[in-house]
Every structure is written in C-alpha cells, then in structure tokens.
Design a protein around this motif. Structure first.
Motif, PDB file in Angstrom:
ATOM      1  N   LEU A 189       0.822  -1.216   0.000  1.00 40.88           N
ATOM      2  CA  LEU A 189       0.000   0.000   0.000  1.00 40.88           C
ATOM      3  C   LEU A 189       0.850   1.258   0.000  1.00 40.88           C
ATOM      4  N   SER A 190       2.042   1.175   0.568  1.00 43.03           N
ATOM      5  CA  SER A 190       2.914   2.348   0.598  1.00 43.03           C
ATOM      6  C   SER A 190       3.346   2.749  -0.816  1.00 43.03           C
ATOM      7  N   GLN A 191       3.172   1.853  -1.781  1.00 43.67           N
ATOM      8  CA  GLN A 191       3.574   2.131  -3.162  1.00 43.67           C
ATOM      9  C   GLN A 191       2.410   2.643  -4.008  1.00 43.67           C
ATOM     10  N   ALA A 192       1.240   2.802  -3.395  1.00 38.66           N
ATOM     11  CA  ALA A 192       0.048   3.174  -4.154  1.00 38.66           C
ATOM     12  C   ALA A 192       0.190   4.505  -4.877  1.00 38.66           C
ATOM     13  N   ALA A 193       0.977   5.410  -4.348  1.00 34.61           N
ATOM     14  CA  ALA A 193       1.120   6.730  -4.962  1.00 34.61           C
ATOM     15  C   ALA A 193       2.372   6.846  -5.830  1.00 34.61           C
ATOM     16  N   ALA A 194       3.039   5.718  -6.077  1.00 37.12           N
ATOM     17  CA  ALA A 194       4.281   5.752  -6.851  1.00 37.12           C
ATOM     18  C   ALA A 194       4.023   6.216  -8.278  1.00 37.12           C
ATOM     19  N   ASP A 195       4.918   7.052  -8.770  1.00 37.65           N
ATOM     20  CA  ASP A 195       4.815   7.531 -10.141  1.00 37.65           C
ATOM     21  C   ASP A 195       5.608   6.619 -11.060  1.00 37.65           C
ATOM     22  N   LEU A 196       5.005   6.304 -12.181  1.00 36.99           N
ATOM     23  CA  LEU A 196       5.684   5.512 -13.193  1.00 36.99           C
ATOM     24  C   LEU A 196       5.779   6.356 -14.454  1.00 36.99           C
ATOM     25  N   PRO A 197       6.779   6.091 -15.268  1.00 36.51           N
ATOM     26  CA  PRO A 197       6.856   6.841 -16.519  1.00 36.51           C
ATOM     27  C   PRO A 197       5.621   6.563 -17.374  1.00 36.51           C
ATOM     28  N   LEU A 198       5.148   7.599 -18.053  1.00 39.77           N
ATOM     29  CA  LEU A 198       4.009   7.413 -18.940  1.00 39.77           C
ATOM     30  C   LEU A 198       4.499   6.700 -20.191  1.00 39.77           C
ATOM     31  N   SER A 199       4.065   5.470 -20.331  1.00 41.48           N
ATOM     32  CA  SER A 199       4.492   4.676 -21.472  1.00 41.48           C
ATOM     33  C   SER A 199       3.375   3.689 -21.794  1.00 41.48           C
ATOM     34  N   PRO A 200       3.472   3.038 -22.930  1.00 40.90           N
ATOM     35  CA  PRO A 200       2.414   2.095 -23.291  1.00 40.90           C
ATOM     36  C   PRO A 200       2.279   0.982 -22.252  1.00 40.90           C
ATOM     37  N   SER A 201       1.089   0.464 -22.152  1.00 39.97           N
ATOM     38  CA  SER A 201       0.859  -0.597 -21.181  1.00 39.97           C
ATOM     39  C   SER A 201       1.425  -1.910 -21.697  1.00 39.97           C
ATOM     40  N   GLY A 202       1.612  -2.833 -20.782  1.00 40.32           N
ATOM     41  CA  GLY A 202       2.082  -4.169 -21.118  1.00 40.32           C
ATOM     42  C   GLY A 202       1.050  -5.182 -20.669  1.00 40.32           C
ATOM     43  N   LEU A 203       1.255  -6.424 -21.018  1.00 39.51           N
ATOM     44  CA  LEU A 203       0.338  -7.487 -20.637  1.00 39.51           C
ATOM     45  C   LEU A 203       1.115  -8.546 -19.885  1.00 39.51           C
ATOM     46  N   ILE A 204       0.645  -8.870 -18.716  1.00 36.36           N
ATOM     47  CA  ILE A 204       1.239  -9.953 -17.936  1.00 36.36           C
ATOM     48  C   ILE A 204       0.237 -11.094 -17.938  1.00 36.36           C
ATOM     49  N   ARG A 205       0.681 -12.255 -18.415  1.00 34.77           N
ATOM     50  CA  ARG A 205      -0.170 -13.449 -18.446  1.00 34.77           C
ATOM     51  C   ARG A 205       0.460 -14.514 -17.583  1.00 34.77           C
ATOM     52  N   HIS A 206      -0.366 -15.178 -16.792  1.00 34.53           N
ATOM     53  CA  HIS A 206       0.124 -16.305 -15.999  1.00 34.53           C
ATOM     54  C   HIS A 206      -1.037 -17.199 -15.619  1.00 34.53           C
ATOM     55  N   HIS A 207      -0.735 -18.436 -15.282  1.00 35.50           N
ATOM     56  CA  HIS A 207      -1.747 -19.401 -14.865  1.00 35.50           C
ATOM     57  C   HIS A 207      -1.658 -19.587 -13.360  1.00 35.50           C
ATOM     58  N   VAL A 208      -2.803 -19.705 -12.715  1.00 32.09           N
ATOM     59  CA  VAL A 208      -2.831 -19.925 -11.273  1.00 32.09           C
ATOM     60  C   VAL A 208      -3.825 -21.024 -10.938  1.00 32.09           C
ATOM     61  N   ARG A 209      -3.529 -21.718  -9.868  1.00 33.48           N
ATOM     62  CA  ARG A 209      -4.452 -22.725  -9.347  1.00 33.48           C
ATOM     63  C   ARG A 209      -5.356 -22.053  -8.318  1.00 33.48           C
ATOM     64  N   PRO A 210      -6.420 -22.736  -7.925  1.00 34.45           N
ATOM     65  CA  PRO A 210      -7.400 -22.103  -7.030  1.00 34.45           C
ATOM     66  C   PRO A 210      -6.815 -21.516  -5.743  1.00 34.45           C
ATOM     67  N   GLY A 211      -5.864 -22.163  -5.104  1.00 37.40           N
ATOM     68  CA  GLY A 211      -5.296 -21.658  -3.853  1.00 37.40           C
ATOM     69  C   GLY A 211      -4.606 -20.311  -4.027  1.00 37.40           C
ATOM     70  N   ILE A 212      -3.842 -20.177  -5.092  1.00 38.84           N
ATOM     71  CA  ILE A 212      -3.144 -18.919  -5.365  1.00 38.84           C
ATOM     72  C   ILE A 212      -4.141 -17.839  -5.756  1.00 38.84           C
ATOM     73  N   LEU A 213      -5.166 -18.228  -6.512  1.00 41.08           N
ATOM     74  CA  LEU A 213      -6.202 -17.266  -6.895  1.00 41.08           C
ATOM     75  C   LEU A 213      -6.924 -16.733  -5.657  1.00 41.08           C
ATOM     76  N   ASP A 214      -7.219 -17.626  -4.718  1.00 45.54           N
ATOM     77  CA  ASP A 214      -7.854 -17.199  -3.461  1.00 45.54           C
ATOM     78  C   ASP A 214      -6.937 -16.258  -2.688  1.00 45.54           C
ATOM     79  N   ARG A 215      -5.640 -16.587  -2.647  1.00 41.66           N
ATOM     80  CA  ARG A 215      -4.665 -15.741  -1.944  1.00 41.66           C
ATOM     81  C   ARG A 215      -4.582 -14.361  -2.615  1.00 41.66           C
ATOM     82  N   LEU A 216      -4.585 -14.328  -3.948  1.00 42.06           N
ATOM     83  CA  LEU A 216      -4.550 -13.056  -4.655  1.00 42.06           C
ATOM     84  C   LEU A 216      -5.790 -12.229  -4.340  1.00 42.06           C
ATOM     85  N   ASP A 217      -6.949 -12.880  -4.286  1.00 43.15           N
ATOM     86  CA  ASP A 217      -8.179 -12.166  -3.934  1.00 43.15           C
ATOM     87  C   ASP A 217      -8.106 -11.609  -2.513  1.00 43.15           C
TER      88      ASP A 217
END
Length: 154
Positions: free
Chosen positions: A65-93
């Motif tokens: 949360l301390s990084q919520a206000a961090a500034d990033l350079p304005l540049s095109p967005s990227g795409l991050i793709r990954h596969h997760v199993r239910p336990g990791i998905l629950d943890r991410l939620d």
C-alpha cells in the motif's frame, strides 16, 4: 516418435483443466513489466508465473500500500499473463481485498512495485520460496532413536 506442438498443447490444456488452473491477464503500465523483468533477473527466476506466484504468497499488503502513490513513466501498457491454481487465486483475492478492495491487476502492480523498490537484495524476501517447518514429536524422536540404536542397516 515425438509429439507435435498441437499434441503437447492439448495435453497441457488437459492438465490445466484437471488442476482447475485459470489464466489471468493483467494489462499493466509498461514500467511494471520492466520492473518484473528486473525482479526476475535479480532473483534468477526464469518464469514470470513463478515470480508472480511467489510475490502473491509472500505478499505484505501494508508495504504494498505504501507504493500506491508511486509515479511511473508514462508509457504504453504491457500485458502480464500467468496461470494460477485455485489456492493462489484465493490468496490473490485476499491480498487485493486487504489493499482496500483493489482489483487483481492493481494488487499485482503494487506487489511488483513494492518488491522492486526494495532493490536487488531486498527483493529476495518478496520472492523467497516458502518452506514448511518440520517438527518431530518426542514420541517419533524416541522411536527413531530406538531404531538407530538397534543397529539394523537399511
């Protein structure tokens, strides 16, 4: 005879279906994908999915949360793709909820920002592999000791 690419892909898809894996796609700011690449290089991780899973498992929502206000350079967005199993998905939620109800994408961005801000050495704690602690009860210890004292070779 070697399997074709289609056969290997079909087998992988079947395994993912059996394990109930889902593919997540996060459209993130370009600086985030570069930071993830830095983290992977610093910690000698070859797979983005592995790095993201470790970030999720070792998540520190307060630090993120301390990084919520961090500034990033304005540049095109990227795409991050990954596969997760239910336990990791629950943890991410859970992590996303503890980040004031953030989306999964925003949670991933904050976790990457937090680990990257720690630098090459400091990021290791965000990407460590969790180890289970094994404790041996007195009863099992005694049995092992007795077995060792009998002189039986295995």
């Amino acid at each position: 005879m070697a399997k074709s690419g289609q056969e290997r892909s079909a087998k992988t898809a079947l395994k993912r279906q059996e394990k109930k894996e889902v593919e997540l796609r996060h459209k993130v700011r370009h600086g985030i994908t570069e930071m993830l690449a830095d983290l992977m290089r610093w910690n000698e991780i070859e797979e983005a999915g592995e790095a993201l899973q470790l970030l999720i498992l070792n998540a520190d929502p307060v630090a993120a949360l301390s990084q919520a206000a961090a500034d990033l350079p304005l540049s095109p967005s990227g795409l991050i793709r990954h596969h997760v199993r239910p336990g990791i998905l629950d943890r991410l939620d859970d992590v996303a909820q503890s980040l004031r109800g953030a989306s999964q994408k925003h949670a991933i961005e904050l976790l990457i920002l937090c680990a990257h801000t720690a630098g090459p050495e400091g990021s290791a704690r965000h990407l460590r592999i969790p180890r289970h602690e094994i404790t041996i009860s007195e009863n099992v210890s005694r049995q092992l000791e007795e077995f060792a004292n009998t002189g039986i070779e295995t």
